[in-house]
Design a protein around this motif. Structure first.
Motif, mmCIF file in Angstrom:
data_model
loop_
_atom_site.group_PDB
_atom_site.id
_atom_site.type_symbol
_atom_site.label_atom_id
_atom_site.label_comp_id
_atom_site.label_asym_id
_atom_site.label_seq_id
_atom_site.Cartn_x
_atom_site.Cartn_y
_atom_site.Cartn_z
ATOM 1 N N GLY A 143 0.829 -1.200 0.000
ATOM 2 C CA GLY A 143 0.000 0.000 0.000
ATOM 3 C C GLY A 143 0.864 1.251 0.000
ATOM 4 O O GLY A 143 1.846 1.358 -0.732
ATOM 5 N N ASP A 144 0.511 2.207 0.846
ATOM 6 C CA ASP A 144 1.277 3.448 0.941
ATOM 7 C C ASP A 144 2.497 3.310 1.837
ATOM 8 O O ASP A 144 3.334 4.222 1.890
ATOM 9 N N GLY A 145 2.590 2.213 2.584
ATOM 10 C CA GLY A 145 3.685 2.061 3.524
ATOM 11 C C GLY A 145 3.566 3.079 4.654
ATOM 12 O O GLY A 145 2.518 3.706 4.859
ATOM 13 N N VAL A 146 4.653 3.262 5.390
ATOM 14 C CA VAL A 146 4.657 4.247 6.489
ATOM 15 C C VAL A 146 5.800 5.247 6.372
ATOM 16 O O VAL A 146 5.807 6.266 7.065
ATOM 17 N N ALA A 147 6.765 4.968 5.490
ATOM 18 C CA ALA A 147 7.927 5.859 5.393
ATOM 19 C C ALA A 147 7.527 7.265 4.961
ATOM 20 O O ALA A 147 8.213 8.241 5.311
ATOM 21 N N TRP A 148 6.434 7.393 4.236
ATOM 22 C CA TRP A 148 6.013 8.711 3.742
ATOM 23 C C TRP A 148 5.688 9.690 4.866
ATOM 24 O O TRP A 148 5.802 10.900 4.689
ATOM 25 N N THR A 314 16.496 8.861 1.694
ATOM 26 C CA THR A 314 17.829 9.220 2.174
ATOM 27 C C THR A 314 17.815 9.578 3.652
ATOM 28 O O THR A 314 18.828 9.464 4.334
ATOM 29 N N ASP A 315 16.651 10.013 4.157
ATOM 30 C CA ASP A 315 16.531 10.345 5.572
ATOM 31 C C ASP A 315 16.583 9.062 6.411
ATOM 32 O O ASP A 315 15.913 8.068 6.097
ATOM 33 N N ASN A 316 17.375 9.080 7.474
ATOM 34 C CA ASN A 316 17.578 7.871 8.275
ATOM 35 C C ASN A 316 16.288 7.352 8.897
ATOM 36 O O ASN A 316 16.044 6.141 8.927
ATOM 37 N N ILE A 317 15.457 8.242 9.407
ATOM 38 C CA ILE A 317 14.230 7.787 10.055
ATOM 39 C C ILE A 317 13.244 7.244 9.029
ATOM 40 O O ILE A 317 12.569 6.245 9.266
ATOM 41 N N ALA A 318 13.180 7.862 7.857
ATOM 42 C CA ALA A 318 12.330 7.315 6.795
ATOM 43 C C ALA A 318 12.822 5.927 6.393
ATOM 44 O O ALA A 318 12.020 5.022 6.125
ATOM 45 N N LEU A 319 14.154 5.735 6.348
ATOM 46 C CA LEU A 319 14.710 4.416 6.041
ATOM 47 C C LEU A 319 14.306 3.394 7.100
ATOM 48 O O LEU A 319 13.947 2.258 6.781
ATOM 49 N N PHE A 320 14.367 3.807 8.364
ATOM 50 C CA PHE A 320 13.968 2.897 9.445
ATOM 51 C C PHE A 320 12.494 2.537 9.308
ATOM 52 O O PHE A 320 12.107 1.378 9.466
#
Length: 351
Positions: A143-148, A314-320
């Protein structure tokens, strides 16, 4: 596996250990016909320990006190030397400075085998694992995931708390968290609260619980400024993931519970089962495994590495966050949240 009475074992440890060393077969020690412990080859135990420590969950390792005594120091047993562990039930047998056999309680061995079985199910040889990682890296989020949402979440928008709960319906969870039952029954939407705030000069938008279901998970979003909502469920859900943002203190933490048991981000040593260590997302450095192999959360390392390879963020928290998407299948409805077409409820106590 043959059975041997405890009385025979005590009188002839050397003969029994020699039998295990020669045949490579286990021997079960029984007391009055009741299995109490198992003598097994050291190599077999090493393999079980290797896989068992890579499985997460499953509770604490059973420890038993067999009453066989706790002789201090090396205890010669024919050609072998016996070392008794502090619990008095676990024993290690050495010949010519080589460990050949181990005695473990039936309960501990069953626990090890169960965890090892779970870990083996996901085991792949290195070449196969590498190919599988590449395959996963090419797959998009569910779906949209959560990283956004990671960027705005760091700025405490639209929520400071994100909670994902497995095995409980969204409305039931919202009620258990203290949301107003009438708002839930009315199907109150987030944009309606925003419009009412603008029209009537109220400030309910920052005091609502937003909720829904995506990909088998119930999700909650809210601010925790005045502790208007609960932080726990009784009984605890199958799985619970919590992400908390405290921008003023630059603290962004993550926690994961299975059946109410907190999965510590760091290795747990014997006697430290109750230790709780917060994991802050700012500690995560791409390219480095954030969790030690023996830590309960070590299974996340693979999913984070795949997220890094995918190169979507590229953002670390978005990657997590993307690593969590891949590990658990988490998702949040992007259009519904940003447009306000998502269900919400005010705290029952504040109505």
């Amino acid at each position: 596996m043959d059975n041997v009475e405890l009385s025979e074992v005590i009188s002839d440890f050397a003969g029994l250990v020699g039998r295990v060393e020669e045949t490579g077969e286990r021997v079960c020690v029984v007391d009055g016909g009741e299995p109490t412990s198992v003598l097994l080859p050291a190599a077999e135990l090493a393999e079980l320990e290797h896989f068992a420590q890579r499985a997460h969950g499953g509770g604490h390792r059973p420890r038993s006190r067999s009453g066989l005594g706790q002789p201090f120091g090396p205890d010669p047993q024919g050609p072998y030397v016996r070392f008794v562990h502090v619990d008095g039930g676990r024993m290690t047998f050495v010949r010519d400075r080589t460990v050949v056999a181990e005695l473990r309680s039936v309960a501990e061995l069953e626990w090890l085998e169960d965890r090892a079985r779970t870990a083996r199910q996901g085991y792949m040889p290195p070449k196969q694992a590498a190919a599988f990682e590449e395959f996963l890296a090419r797959q998009g989020p569910v779906g949209d995931g959560v990283a956004w949402i990671a960027g705005s979440w760091q700025n405490q928008e639209p929520f400071t708390e994100l909670v994902f709960i497995k095995g409980r319906a969204a409305e039931d969870v919202a009620l258990a968290y203290g949301a107003d039952a009438q708002d839930i029954a009315d199907g109150l939407l987030l944009h309606q609260v925003e419009e009412r705030d603008a029209r009537e000069g109220t400030d309910d938008l920052s005091r609502v619980l937003v909720f829904g279901e995506e990909n088998g998970w119930t999700w909650l979003g809210y601010h925790d400024f005045d502790h208007a909502f609960s932080r726990s469920l009784d009984p605890p859900p199958e799985q619970q993931i919590t992400l908390n943002a405290t921008m003023a203190k630059a603290i962004y933490d993550f926690s994961y519970l299975e059946d109410g048991v907190y999965q510590n981000p760091f290795p747990i040593e014997d006697g430290a089962e109750d230790r709780r260590d917060m994991y802050e997302l700012i500690w995560y450095t791409p390219g480095e495994a954030p969790f030690a192999p023996e830590a309960p959360l070590s299974f996340l390392n693979l999913h984070l590495r795949i997220a890094e390879k995918a190169g979507n963020w590229t953002d670390n928290i978005a990657l997590f966050f993307e690593g969590l998407e891949r590990a658990f299948g988490l998702a949040l409805p992007r259009d519904a949240i940003t447009s306000g077409n998502v269900r919400c409820a005010r705290p029952a106590a504040r109505r």
